[in-house]
Design a protein around this motif. Structure first.
Motif, PDB file in Angstrom:
ATOM      1  N   ALA A   1      10.089  33.900  -3.875  1.00 54.70           N
ATOM      2  CA  ALA A   1      10.881  34.663  -2.905  1.00 54.70           C
ATOM      3  C   ALA A   1      11.458  33.709  -1.874  1.00 54.70           C
ATOM      4  CB  ALA A   1      10.016  35.723  -2.230  1.00 54.70           C
ATOM      5  N   LYS A   2      12.659  34.061  -1.361  1.00 55.14           N
ATOM      6  CA  LYS A   2      13.300  33.252  -0.327  1.00 55.14           C
ATOM      7  C   LYS A   2      13.162  33.961   1.013  1.00 55.14           C
ATOM      8  CE  LYS A   2      16.646  30.643  -3.054  1.00 55.14           C
ATOM      9  NZ  LYS A   2      16.042  29.363  -2.677  1.00 55.14           N
ATOM     10  N   VAL A   3      12.796  33.194   2.016  1.00 59.71           N
ATOM     11  CA  VAL A   3      12.666  33.730   3.370  1.00 59.71           C
ATOM     12  C   VAL A   3      13.296  32.742   4.332  1.00 59.71           C
ATOM     13  CG1 VAL A   3      10.536  34.981   2.823  1.00 59.71           C
ATOM     14  CG2 VAL A   3      10.401  32.655   3.732  1.00 59.71           C
ATOM     15  N   ARG A   4      13.651  33.222   5.499  1.00 60.88           N
ATOM     16  CA  ARG A   4      14.197  32.329   6.515  1.00 60.88           C
ATOM     17  C   ARG A   4      13.086  31.430   7.028  1.00 60.88           C
ATOM     18  NH1 ARG A   4      17.561  34.982  11.287  1.00 60.88           N
ATOM     19  NH2 ARG A   4      18.802  35.548   9.432  1.00 60.88           N
ATOM     20  N   ILE A   5      13.389  30.136   7.172  1.00 56.72           N
ATOM     21  CA  ILE A   5      12.386  29.193   7.622  1.00 56.72           C
ATOM     22  C   ILE A   5      11.839  29.609   8.983  1.00 56.72           C
ATOM     23  CG2 ILE A   5      14.022  27.631   8.772  1.00 56.72           C
ATOM     24  CD1 ILE A   5      12.261  25.313   7.702  1.00 56.72           C
ATOM     25  N   ASN A   6      10.548  29.374   9.161  1.00 57.83           N
ATOM     26  CA  ASN A   6       9.815  29.707  10.387  1.00 57.83           C
ATOM     27  C   ASN A   6       9.693  31.213  10.612  1.00 57.83           C
ATOM     28  OD1 ASN A   6       9.397  26.971  11.012  1.00 57.83           O
ATOM     29  ND2 ASN A   6      11.371  26.842  12.068  1.00 57.83           N
ATOM     30  N   SER A   7       9.936  31.988   9.553  1.00 50.52           N
ATOM     31  CA  SER A   7       9.700  33.427   9.674  1.00 50.52           C
ATOM     32  C   SER A   7       8.200  33.679   9.772  1.00 50.52           C
ATOM     33  CB  SER A   7      10.260  34.177   8.466  1.00 50.52           C
ATOM     34  OG  SER A   7      11.669  34.121   8.435  1.00 50.52           O
ATOM     35  N   SER A   8       7.802  34.614  10.590  1.00 50.98           N
ATOM     36  CA  SER A   8       6.393  34.988  10.673  1.00 50.98           C
ATOM     37  C   SER A   8       6.029  35.857   9.471  1.00 50.98           C
ATOM     38  CB  SER A   8       6.120  35.748  11.970  1.00 50.98           C
ATOM     39  OG  SER A   8       6.788  37.001  11.953  1.00 50.98           O
TER      40      SER A   8
ATOM     41  N   ALA B   1      -7.814  33.886   4.248  1.00 52.83           N
ATOM     42  CA  ALA B   1      -7.540  35.195   4.828  1.00 52.83           C
ATOM     43  C   ALA B   1      -6.968  35.049   6.241  1.00 52.83           C
ATOM     44  CB  ALA B   1      -8.816  36.027   4.872  1.00 52.83           C
ATOM     45  N   ILE B   2      -5.944  35.864   6.549  1.00 53.63           N
ATOM     46  CA  ILE B   2      -5.313  35.870   7.870  1.00 53.63           C
ATOM     47  C   ILE B   2      -5.573  37.221   8.516  1.00 53.63           C
ATOM     48  CG2 ILE B   2      -3.168  35.590   9.158  1.00 53.63           C
ATOM     49  CD1 ILE B   2      -4.000  33.089   7.679  1.00 53.63           C
ATOM     50  N   ASP B   3      -6.087  37.186   9.737  1.00 58.65           N
ATOM     51  CA  ASP B   3      -6.367  38.421  10.457  1.00 58.65           C
ATOM     52  C   ASP B   3      -5.069  39.141  10.813  1.00 58.65           C
ATOM     53  OD1 ASP B   3      -6.976  39.961  13.178  1.00 58.65           O
ATOM     54  OD2 ASP B   3      -8.874  39.690  12.117  1.00 58.65           O
ATOM     55  N   ASN B   4      -5.119  40.461  10.754  1.00 59.67           N
ATOM     56  CA  ASN B   4      -3.919  41.256  11.069  1.00 59.67           C
ATOM     57  C   ASN B   4      -3.368  40.960  12.457  1.00 59.67           C
ATOM     58  OD1 ASN B   4      -4.127  44.413   9.228  1.00 59.67           O
ATOM     59  ND2 ASN B   4      -4.423  42.318   8.545  1.00 59.67           N
ATOM     60  N   ASP B   5      -4.228  40.595  13.387  1.00 60.64           N
ATOM     61  CA  ASP B   5      -3.782  40.336  14.758  1.00 60.64           C
ATOM     62  C   ASP B   5      -2.930  39.076  14.876  1.00 60.64           C
ATOM     63  OD1 ASP B   5      -5.136  42.581  15.592  1.00 60.64           O
ATOM     64  OD2 ASP B   5      -6.946  41.482  16.167  1.00 60.64           O
ATOM     65  N   HIS B   6      -2.934  38.233  13.842  1.00 57.97           N
ATOM     66  CA  HIS B   6      -2.205  36.958  13.923  1.00 57.97           C
ATOM     67  C   HIS B   6      -0.997  36.897  12.992  1.00 57.97           C
ATOM     68  CE1 HIS B   6      -5.436  35.514  16.417  1.00 57.97           C
ATOM     69  NE2 HIS B   6      -6.333  35.677  15.451  1.00 57.97           N
ATOM     70  N   LEU B   7      -0.627  38.024  12.399  1.00 60.72           N
ATOM     71  CA  LEU B   7       0.488  38.003  11.450  1.00 60.72           C
ATOM     72  C   LEU B   7       1.810  37.647  12.116  1.00 60.72           C
ATOM     73  CD1 LEU B   7      -0.316  41.155   9.257  1.00 60.72           C
ATOM     74  CD2 LEU B   7      -0.997  38.770   8.919  1.00 60.72           C
ATOM     75  N   GLY B   8       1.958  37.965  13.384  1.00 62.88           N
ATOM     76  CA  GLY B   8       3.187  37.637  14.095  1.00 62.88           C
ATOM     77  C   GLY B   8       3.221  36.213  14.604  1.00 62.88           C
ATOM     78  N   GLU B   9       2.099  35.496  14.478  1.00 60.56           N
ATOM     79  CA  GLU B   9       2.021  34.133  15.014  1.00 60.56           C
ATOM     80  C   GLU B   9       2.157  33.072  13.927  1.00 60.56           C
ATOM     81  OE1 GLU B   9      -1.732  34.025  16.908  1.00 60.56           O
ATOM     82  OE2 GLU B   9      -1.350  35.769  18.174  1.00 60.56           O
TER      83      GLU B   9
END
Length: 461
Positions: free
Chosen positions: A96-103, A144-152
């Protein structure tokens, strides 16, 4: 022709001067025809421009400004493109392609992923609130990534991202835990005994929900791992070679240095099990053993039956003996041959965290009976095979006999093709043991604990 006169002499005859435009001074400009277009020499042909008269100082400047402006805009555009370029990741197993530095949060939104949230559960597993659990489960490169850090957490390309449904969570609750102690089993037969599996405690829990007040027995939440000691025989896996490990007990004695000289002369190695209380009286002998390339272990600190000791007395016997060897310059040791060869199941349960291995023997020279050097040599030579561990004694009672018998043993067995090695060197020839046993140190995992010995009634249940 009329005759004209001048008022000046030929010497002072006036001269015509050329203007800068190439015409004679005073000459009339040629007439310009109506509707004709004329090109000034100064426009585009390198002539000097005059200031004033409606002309700029440099008509090329606007073009230069335009070029610089275009270059700047191109530079800015390239920076904007680079900062917003697309990169490739692996999303749920597909490229998949995403914009670089996308959270991660942005990727979930832009890719229109719709993970199903988990539920909020009571301690008895009944559902208190649908969708009250975690929103999703996310793993980035296997972590595993905690849900609270998905935006970071931002993606730069090449990552493996897994996004799945959320997990159920339990209401806040109190926990009453019970530790399940590991037990001990000893399997097999042989002169070498070591910890095959370390005991790790298990855990059972009873939960009381703070919201519902429900009490639930959750049973075993962490399985217990029972300890296992393996007894085995060292079997060298070599073609065309035969190995023997000579071992000396109850030293050092007044003749230990002579034993070392014989070994050196015969190009042989051995393992010495010393008594802690004798080490203090002969530190030079212990240091000489270590410096000669031979191996060191201990019997204990004193000549006692370790099976009759309490846990604290047993640990003192071992630790005091190890400390005496280290103080004498023999280095750190954890290899043990207990007095009388006895190391009980209870001894293992009480002190397996101190012992790298317990080694007895499979060929007894019988020298402690003082039968004479020739008999001792005959007994050893007639009993050994590839991988044998030979028991010899180096105390004050037997050492003279040992010094006399030792050259005979080595010469006769070397003639039969045997090599004399330390116990560690012999273990290294056994493909099944070389990666399991290290006589130089104890490798007890951090989570492990000493096991409990099962009673006979418990074993029968």
């Amino acid at each position: 022709m009329p005759n004209y006169t001048t008022s000046y002499s030929t010497k002072n005859k006036p001269r015509y001067r050329k203007n800068t435009n190439g015409r004679l001074s005073g000459a009339r400009k040629p007439p310009r025809r109506r509707d004709a277009q004329y090109l000034r020499r100064t426009q585009g042909f390198g002539g000097r421009r005059r200031s004033g008269h409606g002309y700029g100082g440099n008509d090329r400047r606007p073009y230069a400004i335009i070029v610089v402006g275009c270059a700047f805009l191109l530079f800015v555009a390239s920076i904007v493109w680079y900062a917003n370029r697309s990169v490739e990741i692996t999303l749920n197993g597909e490229a998949a392609k995403v914009r670089i530095n996308s959270s991660i949060e942005r990727v979930i939104r832009e890719k229109e992923l719709e993970p199903r949230p988990g539920n909020l559960l009571a301690v008895d597993d009944s559902v208190l609130e649908k969708g009250g659990g975690t929103a999703c489960t996310v793993e980035l490169n296997g972590k595993a990534i905690d849900n609270d850090h998905l935006g970071e957490v931002e993606l730069t390309g090449g990552e493996k991202l897994e996004v799945g449904d959320g997990k159920d969570i339990y209401e806040k609750h109190d926990v009453e835990a019970t530790v399940i102690e590991p037990t001990l089993t000893i399997d097999g037969t042989g002169a070498l005994r070591f910890v095959q599996t370390w005991g790790v405690p298990g855990r059972s829990e009873v939960w009381t929900g703070k919201k519902t007040g429900i009490v639930a027995d959750r049973g075993v939440v962490e399985d217990v791992v029972n300890a296992e000691v393996t007894c085995t025989t060292i079997t060298p896996d070599t073609k065309g070679k035969k190995y023997i490990a000579l071992t000396f007990d109850e030293g050092p004695s007044s003749r230990t240095s002579e034993i070392l000289d014989i070994l050196k002369e015969k190009d042989a190695k051995a393992t010495f099990f010393v008594s802690g209380d004798k080490v203090a009286a002969a530190p030079a002998a212990v240091r000489a053993i270590a410096e000669s390339g031979n191996e060191l272990g201990t019997n204990a600190y004193s000549d006692v039956n370790l099976g009759e000791l309490s846990a604290s007395d047993l640990r003192s016997q071992l630790s005091d003996s190890f400390a005496a060897v280290k103080k004498a310059g023999g280095g750190k040791v954890s290899l043990v041959r207990p007095p009388f060869g006895e190391f009980s199941e209870q001894n293992w349960a009480d002190a397996m965290d101190m012992v790298s291995a317990v080694v007895s023997w499979n060929v007894d020279s019988g020298d402690w009976l003082l039968p004479g050097a020739a008999t001792v040599a005959d007994t050893v030579v007639g009993s050994v095979r590839n991988g044998s561990i030979v028991l010899l004694t180096d105390n004050e009672t037997t050492c003279a006999q040992t010094v006399e018998a030792l050259p005979q043993i080595i010469d006769r067995l070397q003639a039969e093709g045997y090599e004399f090695v330390t116990l560690s060197e012999m273990i290294a020839t056994d493909d099944d043991l070389k990666d399991l046993v290290d006589l130089s140190e104890v490798r007890m995992p951090k989570k492990a604990s000493l096991p409990a010995v099962q009673k006979d009634s418990e074993q029968g249940e």
